[in-house]
Design a protein around this motif. Sequence first.
Motif, short mmCIF file in Angstrom:
data_model
loop_
_atom_site.label_atom_id
_atom_site.label_comp_id
_atom_site.label_asym_id
_atom_site.label_seq_id
_atom_site.Cartn_x
_atom_site.Cartn_y
_atom_site.Cartn_z
N MET A 1 0.85 -1.17 0.00
CA MET A 1 0.00 0.00 0.00
C MET A 1 0.90 1.24 0.00
SD MET A 1 -2.98 1.02 2.73
CE MET A 1 -4.02 -0.32 2.22
N LYS A 2 0.51 2.23 -0.79
CA LYS A 2 1.28 3.47 -0.88
C LYS A 2 0.39 4.66 -0.56
CE LYS A 2 4.57 1.90 -4.31
NZ LYS A 2 5.89 2.24 -3.86
N LEU A 3 0.98 5.64 0.09
CA LEU A 3 0.30 6.88 0.43
C LEU A 3 0.85 7.98 -0.49
CD1 LEU A 3 -1.63 8.33 2.44
CD2 LEU A 3 0.37 8.74 3.86
N PHE A 4 -0.05 8.65 -1.18
CA PHE A 4 0.33 9.70 -2.11
C PHE A 4 -0.24 11.04 -1.65
CE2 PHE A 4 0.38 5.85 -4.62
CZ PHE A 4 1.59 5.97 -5.31
N LEU A 5 0.51 12.10 -1.86
CA LEU A 5 0.09 13.45 -1.51
C LEU A 5 -0.02 14.27 -2.78
CD1 LEU A 5 -0.33 15.85 0.50
CD2 LEU A 5 2.14 16.15 0.41
N ASP A 6 -1.17 14.90 -2.98
CA ASP A 6 -1.34 15.88 -4.05
C ASP A 6 -1.15 17.24 -3.38
OD1 ASP A 6 -2.17 17.72 -5.94
OD2 ASP A 6 -3.97 16.61 -6.51
N SER A 7 0.06 17.76 -3.46
CA SER A 7 0.39 18.99 -2.73
C SER A 7 -0.41 20.19 -3.21
CB SER A 7 1.88 19.27 -2.80
OG SER A 7 2.29 19.41 -4.14
N THR A 8 -0.97 20.13 -4.42
CA THR A 8 -1.78 21.25 -4.91
C THR A 8 -3.12 21.33 -4.19
OG1 THR A 8 -2.77 19.97 -6.72
CG2 THR A 8 -0.71 21.15 -7.19
N ARG A 9 -3.54 20.23 -3.56
CA ARG A 9 -4.82 20.21 -2.82
C ARG A 9 -4.64 20.52 -1.34
NH1 ARG A 9 -9.33 17.23 -4.11
NH2 ARG A 9 -9.63 17.03 -6.32
N CYS A 10 -3.43 20.38 -0.83
CA CYS A 10 -3.19 20.57 0.61
C CYS A 10 -3.38 22.03 0.99
CB CYS A 10 -1.77 20.11 0.97
SG CYS A 10 -1.41 20.28 2.73
N GLN A 11 -4.18 22.25 2.03
CA GLN A 11 -4.44 23.60 2.53
C GLN A 11 -3.83 23.84 3.91
OE1 GLN A 11 -6.14 26.15 0.75
NE2 GLN A 11 -5.62 24.68 -0.84
N GLY A 12 -3.07 22.88 4.40
CA GLY A 12 -2.34 23.07 5.65
C GLY A 12 -3.16 22.91 6.91
N TYR A 13 -4.21 22.11 6.88
CA TYR A 13 -5.00 21.88 8.09
C TYR A 13 -4.25 21.08 9.14
CZ TYR A 13 -9.06 23.49 5.44
OH TYR A 13 -9.94 24.23 4.70
N GLY A 14 -3.41 20.14 8.72
CA GLY A 14 -2.60 19.36 9.65
C GLY A 14 -3.30 18.16 10.26
#
Length: 63
Positions: A1-14
């Motif tokens: 299993m892999k975890l991917f981040l779409d940094s363009t969608r991240c709004q910094g909620y944490g």
Amino acid sequence: MKLFLDSTRCQGYGLCQEHAPDLVELDEWGYAAVLAADVPPGEEETARACAASCPNSALRLEK
């Protein structure tokens, strides 16, 4: 299993880092950075909670 981040969608909620501190760290501005793209054995449920916690769907899991 892999975890991917779409940094363009991240709004910094944490929220992802709160759910999975071993998989995600936050940069100096509070945006997510995936530490481990490969989810370690036994961390699958944590990774699911992490991805589900993102209000902008910036994280996703793939097998």
